[in-house]
Design an enzyme around this catalytic site. Structure first.
Site, PDB file in Angstrom:
ATOM      1  CG  ASN A   9     -23.219  77.063  94.237  1.00  0.00           C
ATOM      2  OD1 ASN A   9     -23.459  77.338  95.408  1.00  0.00           O
ATOM      3  ND2 ASN A   9     -23.907  77.576  93.233  1.00  0.00           N
ATOM      4  CD1 TRP A  10     -21.392  72.205  98.645  1.00  0.00           C
ATOM      5  CD2 TRP A  10     -21.741  72.440 100.846  1.00  0.00           C
ATOM      6  NE1 TRP A  10     -20.434  71.472  99.293  1.00  0.00           N
ATOM      7  CE2 TRP A  10     -20.611  71.592 100.651  1.00  0.00           C
ATOM      8  CE3 TRP A  10     -22.131  72.738 102.139  1.00  0.00           C
ATOM      9  CZ2 TRP A  10     -19.907  71.040 101.716  1.00  0.00           C
ATOM     10  CZ3 TRP A  10     -21.428  72.190 103.200  1.00  0.00           C
ATOM     11  CH2 TRP A  10     -20.336  71.347 102.988  1.00  0.00           C
ATOM     12  CE  LYS A  11     -26.766  75.561  92.283  1.00  0.00           C
ATOM     13  NZ  LYS A  11     -27.607  75.409  91.083  1.00  0.00           N
ATOM     14  CG  HIS A  95     -25.204  81.107  90.612  1.00  0.00           C
ATOM     15  ND1 HIS A  95     -26.487  80.687  90.330  1.00  0.00           N
ATOM     16  CD2 HIS A  95     -24.410  80.008  90.486  1.00  0.00           C
ATOM     17  CE1 HIS A  95     -26.466  79.394  90.057  1.00  0.00           C
ATOM     18  NE2 HIS A  95     -25.222  78.954  90.138  1.00  0.00           N
ATOM     19  CD  GLU A  97     -29.458  78.527  91.369  1.00  0.00           C
ATOM     20  OE1 GLU A  97     -29.571  77.412  90.831  1.00  0.00           O
ATOM     21  OE2 GLU A  97     -28.866  78.712  92.461  1.00  0.00           O
ATOM     22  CD  GLU A 166     -24.128  80.512  86.438  1.00  0.00           C
ATOM     23  OE1 GLU A 166     -24.262  79.602  87.246  1.00  0.00           O
ATOM     24  OE2 GLU A 166     -24.723  81.596  86.528  1.00  0.00           O
ATOM     25  N   GLY A 172     -29.206  72.418  86.738  1.00  0.00           N
ATOM     26  CA  GLY A 172     -30.266  71.701  87.424  1.00  0.00           C
ATOM     27  C   GLY A 172     -31.289  71.067  86.510  1.00  0.00           C
ATOM     28  CB  SER A 211     -25.547  69.715  84.317  1.00  0.00           C
ATOM     29  OG  SER A 211     -26.733  70.346  84.763  1.00  0.00           O
ATOM     30  N   GLY A 232     -22.599  72.060  90.942  1.00  0.00           N
ATOM     31  CA  GLY A 232     -23.795  72.222  91.751  1.00  0.00           C
ATOM     32  C   GLY A 232     -24.179  70.931  92.442  1.00  0.00           C
ATOM     33  N   GLY A 233     -25.206  70.241  91.912  1.00  0.00           N
ATOM     34  CA  GLY A 233     -25.749  69.062  92.578  1.00  0.00           C
ATOM     35  C   GLY A 233     -24.728  67.990  92.900  1.00  0.00           C
TER      36      GLY A 233
END
Length: 250
Positions: A9-11, A95, A97, A166, A172, A211, A232-233
């Site tokens: 997930n590049w966000k 998600h 967010e 999640e 994050g 994470s 994610g990251g």
């Protein structure tokens, strides 16, 4: 045996040049990893780039959200058919967010989930906040999020989807649930689906999305009900994402 799935997930990160370098690295790193499935969910403007670079490879692509509407005067929204025009296989729905920052309710998430088709696989996200975990209501929160789609579309429709657990407190933050904590919630999700349809529950892929890193992926993916990761990251660094994909081979 459920086949592992790793999705990045590049966000809201990336540009044409950095995307190309990232995808080149991912393609090179996973082209010989044939025992699991892989994908990246990119920002809308880069769907054409992802399609151009990834078609014919063993890396699928998708989007991070969609509208529950097929068309209309919904400025800024993107419809299901627009995503399939670009060959998307996956779309992330619900998600944390989107729920927290854009105030998307369980009902909105369920309506978006109901725009699924055989050409688009929803990755439906569930998970609790730190306060909810510390309050001992993780299962109640996850059940409420899950049951809104089960009640809306039924267990058979869920069979064509992916669920991602999640924990919001581990996104994050550098924190992660222990493999045992994550496994407990994954098993709970599978049991809830099994109450409606045991065969669907057995085949359902449930990803961990809190994470995941190269250093914890092997142990997480070894858990019996964890079928891969929503990353994610680490999905923004080719070497890290490939290392996680490699962990899915074990």
């Amino acid at each position: 045996m459920r086949r592992k799935l790793v999705v990045g997930n590049w966000k809201m990160y990336g540009n044409l040049a950095s995307n190309k370098a990232l995808l080149d690295g991912v393609l090179k790193g996973v082209r010989d990893l044939l025992d699991a499935d892989y994908g990246v969910c990119v920002p809308y403007p880069y769907l054409a780039q992802a399609q151009s670079m990834l078609q014919g490879s063993n890396v699928a692509w998708g989007a991070q959200n969609l509208s529950q509407h097929e068309q209309g005067a919904f400025t800024g929204a993107v419809a299901h058919g627009m995503l399939t025009d670009f060959g998307c296989r996956y779309v992330i729905i619900g998600h944390s967010e989107r729920r927290a920052l854009f105030h998307e309710s369980n009902d909105i998430a369920a309506a978006k989930f109901d725009t699924r088709s055989s050409r688009l696989t929803p990755i439906f996200c569930v998970g609790e906040t730190l306060a909810e975990r510390e309050g001992g209501v993780t299962e109640q929160v996850v059940a409420r999020q899950l049951e809104v789609i089960l009640n809306h579309v039924g267990a058979q429709a869920v069979a064509k989807s992916v669920i991602a657990y999640e924990p919001v407190w581990a996104i994050g933050t550098g924190k992660t649930a222990t493999p045992q904590q994550a496994q407990a919630v994954h098993a709970f999700i599978r049991q809830r689906v099994a109450q409606l349809d045991g065969a669907v529950a057995q085949g359902l892929r449930i990803l961990y999305g809190g994470s995941v890193k190269p250093g914890n992926a092997v142990e997480l993916f070894a858990m019996p009900d964890i079928d891969g990761g929503l990353i994610g990251g680490a999905s923004l660094v080719a070497e890290e994402f490939v290392a996680i994909c490699r962990a899915a081979q074990k």
